[in-house]
Design an enzyme around this catalytic site. Structure first.
Site, mmCIF file in Angstrom:
data_model
loop_
_atom_site.group_PDB
_atom_site.id
_atom_site.type_symbol
_atom_site.label_atom_id
_atom_site.label_comp_id
_atom_site.label_asym_id
_atom_site.label_seq_id
_atom_site.Cartn_x
_atom_site.Cartn_y
_atom_site.Cartn_z
ATOM 1 N N LEU A 112 -3.489 2.624 0.180
ATOM 2 C CA LEU A 112 -3.782 2.003 -1.104
ATOM 3 C C LEU A 112 -2.476 1.402 -1.597
ATOM 4 O O LEU A 112 -1.419 2.035 -1.459
ATOM 5 C CB LEU A 112 -4.288 3.026 -2.124
ATOM 6 N N ASP A 113 -2.524 0.179 -2.172
ATOM 7 C CA ASP A 113 -1.271 -0.383 -2.660
ATOM 8 C C ASP A 113 -0.756 0.465 -3.819
ATOM 9 O O ASP A 113 -1.482 1.272 -4.400
ATOM 10 C CB ASP A 113 -1.427 -1.857 -3.041
ATOM 11 N N ALA A 114 0.498 0.311 -4.138
ATOM 12 C CA ALA A 114 1.172 1.231 -5.058
ATOM 13 C C ALA A 114 0.466 1.348 -6.401
ATOM 14 O O ALA A 114 0.368 2.443 -6.970
ATOM 15 C CB ALA A 114 2.628 0.799 -5.250
ATOM 16 N N THR A 116 -2.714 0.779 -7.105
ATOM 17 C CA THR A 116 -4.123 1.181 -7.033
ATOM 18 C C THR A 116 -4.217 2.695 -6.983
ATOM 19 O O THR A 116 -3.503 3.350 -6.227
ATOM 20 C CB THR A 116 -4.801 0.573 -5.802
#
Length: 279
Positions: A112-114, A116
């Site tokens: 998951l991107d930072a 999210t």
């Protein structure tokens, strides 16, 4: 007298089921006799059947059973600002805080991107991690996005119909409008897709004119975040684990079948069959 653990013959199936926590040995025997247990895809009804837990695959009522007690399966509700890495090379906040709580060497399934938040699986099962994370296995993920502006039904239809991004076309498997603020400043959108492309949900919503304000992943395959609080981690329940293992094994089987089909279409003299795209 022959031992249940005879190396040459394996271990009695009912003992393996009991050790895996499926049921007591007596109840496991009932399950076998009732034809509810499969070994390597084949129904087994003989109480004398022995298996090798290291290599044989067992399912009860078509739900996979994990026979290796050294495997660990966890669900984390990842907070914002945490990078999906066991050790971030730039020293930013990463997943090591949660990984260090366990003796086993665990790692994250996908990313998951930072910014999210939401559901992230952590495990020490490399085979399962590969199956669940690889886009070719088509595991669906569901997100809830708070976006700028008031989203119209036409925009929802556009997301499922497909849009063009710089790295190719993409379409949501499902999308729906959850709420739209009366003052038109923001909306909540639920979107489901199986793509693993980088920041794909954010890029899709930006492309239709509704940049993401907040994004949370609520579902990964059969797993739901439920009431797990941000920053909390817990083991999967036995029911969740069975669902995930079944999904993983089914995906691996489909991939093997597809590979076999591709091999069958390959002529050693001319090479693989090619599709000209209708040109």
């Amino acid at each position: 007298m022959t031992s249940d653990n005879a190396a040459d013959d394996g271990i009695r199936l009912q003992k393996v089921l009991a050790s895996a926590g499926v049921a007591s040995r007596r109840v496991s025997e009932d399950l076998i006799v009732a034809g509810r247990v499969r070994v390597n895809g084949t129904v087994v009804t003989e109480l004398g059947r022995r298996i090798h837990p290291e290599t044989d695959l067992v399912a009860v009522d078509n739900v996979a059973v994990q026979l290796d007690n050294t495997k660990l399966y966890l669900m984390l509700n990842k907070p914002a600002g945490v990078y999906s890495s066991m050790r971030d090379e730039r020293g930013r906040t990463d997943l090591s805080y949660w990984a260090e709580q366990y003796e086993e060497r665990i790692f994250n399934v996908g990313r998951l991107d930072a910014e999210t938040t939401g559901l992230l699986i952590m495990t020490n099962d490399g085979d399962l991690a590969h199956t669940l994370a690889h886009p070719s296995f088509g595991v669906a993920k569901t997100y809830i996005a708070k976006v700028e502006g008031r989203v119209s039904p036409q925009t929802i239809a556009q997301l499922t119909r497909g849009i063009d991004l710089e790295d190719g076309p993409i379409a949501a498997d499902k999308a729906r409008l959850m709420t739209s603020a009366s003052d038109s400043t923001s909306s909540l959108v639920e979107i489901t897709l199986h793509s693993g492309r980088n920041r794909i949900v954010r890029r899709m919503l930006d492309a239709v004119g509704h940049p993401v304000i907040d994004l949370v992943r609520r579902q990964f395959g059969p797993l739901h975040l439920g009431t797990l609080q941000i920053g909390q981690i817990r083991p999967l329940t036995s029911a969740e684990l069975g669902q995930v293992l079944t999904l993983s094994r089914d995906g691996a089987d489909r991939n093997a079948e597809n590979s076999a089909d591709e091999d069958s279409r390959t002529d050693p003299a001319t090479g693989p069959e090619k599709n000209d795209g209708g040109r």
